[in-house]
Design a protein around this motif. Structure first.
Motif, PDB file in Angstrom:
ATOM      1  N   THR A   1       0.902  -0.995  -0.094  1.00  8.15           N
ATOM      2  CA  THR A   1       0.003   0.114   0.324  1.00  8.15           C
ATOM      3  C   THR A   1       0.720   0.898  -0.340  1.00  8.15           C
ATOM      4  N   THR A   2       0.568   2.211  -0.681  1.00  7.78           N
ATOM      5  CA  THR A   2       0.685   3.118  -1.097  1.00  7.78           C
ATOM      6  C   THR A   2       0.190   4.372  -1.161  1.00  7.78           C
ATOM      7  N   GLY A   3       1.336   6.439  -0.346  1.00  5.84           N
ATOM      8  CA  GLY A   3      -0.211   6.897  -0.495  1.00  5.84           C
ATOM      9  C   GLY A   3      -1.464   6.805   0.444  1.00  5.84           C
ATOM     10  N   THR A   4      -2.086   7.334   0.108  1.00  7.39           N
ATOM     11  CA  THR A   4      -3.878   7.839   1.335  1.00  7.39           C
ATOM     12  C   THR A   4      -4.863   6.832   1.240  1.00  7.39           C
ATOM     13  N   GLU A   5      -4.610   6.056   0.074  1.00  7.96           N
ATOM     14  CA  GLU A   5      -5.684   4.548   0.089  1.00  7.96           C
ATOM     15  C   GLU A   5      -5.123   3.499   0.387  1.00  7.96           C
ATOM     16  N   THR A   6      -5.925   2.675   1.235  1.00  4.36           N
ATOM     17  CA  THR A   6      -5.602   1.187   1.349  1.00  4.36           C
ATOM     18  C   THR A   6      -6.083   0.334  -0.150  1.00  4.36           C
ATOM     19  N   PRO A   7      -5.448  -0.359  -0.395  1.00  6.06           N
ATOM     20  CA  PRO A   7      -6.459  -1.150  -1.660  1.00  6.06           C
ATOM     21  C   PRO A   7      -6.812  -2.491  -0.653  1.00  6.06           C
ATOM     22  N   THR A   8      -7.202  -2.642  -1.646  1.00 10.56           N
ATOM     23  CA  THR A   8      -7.616  -4.417  -1.550  1.00 10.56           C
ATOM     24  C   THR A   8      -7.368  -5.059  -2.204  1.00 10.56           C
ATOM     25  N   PRO A   9      -7.190  -6.573  -2.188  1.00 10.09           N
ATOM     26  CA  PRO A   9      -6.039  -7.173  -3.288  1.00 10.09           C
ATOM     27  C   PRO A   9      -7.219  -7.418  -4.643  1.00 10.09           C
ATOM     28  N   GLY A  10      -6.929  -6.977  -5.446  1.00  8.62           N
ATOM     29  CA  GLY A  10      -7.069  -7.104  -6.641  1.00  8.62           C
ATOM     30  C   GLY A  10      -8.009  -5.538  -7.082  1.00  8.62           C
ATOM     31  N   SER A  11      -7.927  -4.858  -6.229  1.00 12.28           N
ATOM     32  CA  SER A  11      -8.522  -3.832  -6.855  1.00 12.28           C
ATOM     33  C   SER A  11      -7.704  -2.723  -7.730  1.00 12.28           C
TER      34      SER A  11
END
Length: 179
Positions: free
Chosen positions: A169-179
Motif C-alpha cells: 500500500t502506498t499513498g493515502t488509499e488502502t486498496p484491497t487485494p486485486g482492486s
C-alpha cells in the motif's frame, strides 16, 4: 525536538493495540509429514477448498500471486504463506506481527518512492512508513468483503474457505487485494 505524527490505515492501530495487550504469536501445532499442506497456483476462476492466498505488489514491480493452500483445518497465516511459497520478513521490533517484506520486496537496497513523500529504503526496524507498507487482509468466504486483519501474520489463524491477502500500500488509499 521535532515530533512527527504518523497515521496508519484502519486496523493498523488495532494491531498495535493487540500487540501491546499481549497479541504475541502463538506456536502453531506441529504437523506430521502426511498432514503437511500443499499449494497449487489458482486461476482467477478456480475454486479453492483450502485457504486462498493473494499477494498484490502494488507499486513494486512484481507480478501478483494467487495460490491455493490445501487445508482441512485451521492453519496459522504464516504457515499458509510458507506453504504457498511466499516468503515474508517481519520487523526487528514486532517480529512476524508486522510484514516488512514479501518475496524480498521491497528489497533492503530498493528505494521506495511515493508521490509527495520522502523516498526511503525499508530497514525493517519498526513500523513501516504510514504511506508505504504491506497491508494484511482477510476474507471469510469467497463472496464476502475484504476486512483489514486485526492480528498480525504471526498470530492470525485461517480456516478452509478463507482468503488471505497482502497488498503493498502506498499513498493515502488502502486498496484491497486485486482492486
Amino acid at each position: 525536538m521535532k515530533k512527527t505524527l504518523r497515521t496508519y490505515a484502519p486496523g493498523a492501530l488495532a494491531l498495535i493495540a493487540a500487540l501491546a495487550l499481549g497479541g504475541c504469536a502463538q506456536a502453531a501445532p506441529s504437523a506430521s509429514s502426511s498432514d503437511t499442506p500443499s499449494s497449487t497456483p489458482l486461476s482467477s476462476t478456480g475454486d479453492c477448498s483450502g485457504v486462498t492466498v493473494v499477494v498484490d505488489f502494488g507499486t513494486l514491480d512484481a507480478e501478483a500471486l494467487t495460490e491455493c493452500v490445501d487445508a482441512d483445518a485451521s492453519l496459522a497465516a504464516s504457515t499458509v504463506m510458507q506453504t504457498a511459497g511466499i516468503t515474508t520478513e517481519g520487523t526487528v521490533e514486532y517480529g512476524d506481527q508486522i510484514v516488512c517484506r514479501v518475496n524480498d520486496r521491497p528489497a533492503a537496497d530498493e528505494t521506495v518512492e511515493v508521490e509527495g513523500e520522502a523516498s526511503f529504503t525499508e530497514a525493517c526496524a519498526s513500523m513501516p512508513a504510514a504511506y508505504a507498507y504491506w497491508a494484511l487482509w482477510v476474507k471469510p468466504t469467497p463472496d464476502a468483503d475484504w476486512a483489514y486483519a486485526q492480528e498480525g501474520l504471526g498470530s492470525l489463524q485461517t480456516a478452509p474457505g478463507e482468503t488471505l491477502g497482502l497488498v503493498y500500500t502506498t499513498g493515502t488509499e488502502t486498496p484491497t487485494p486485486g482492486s
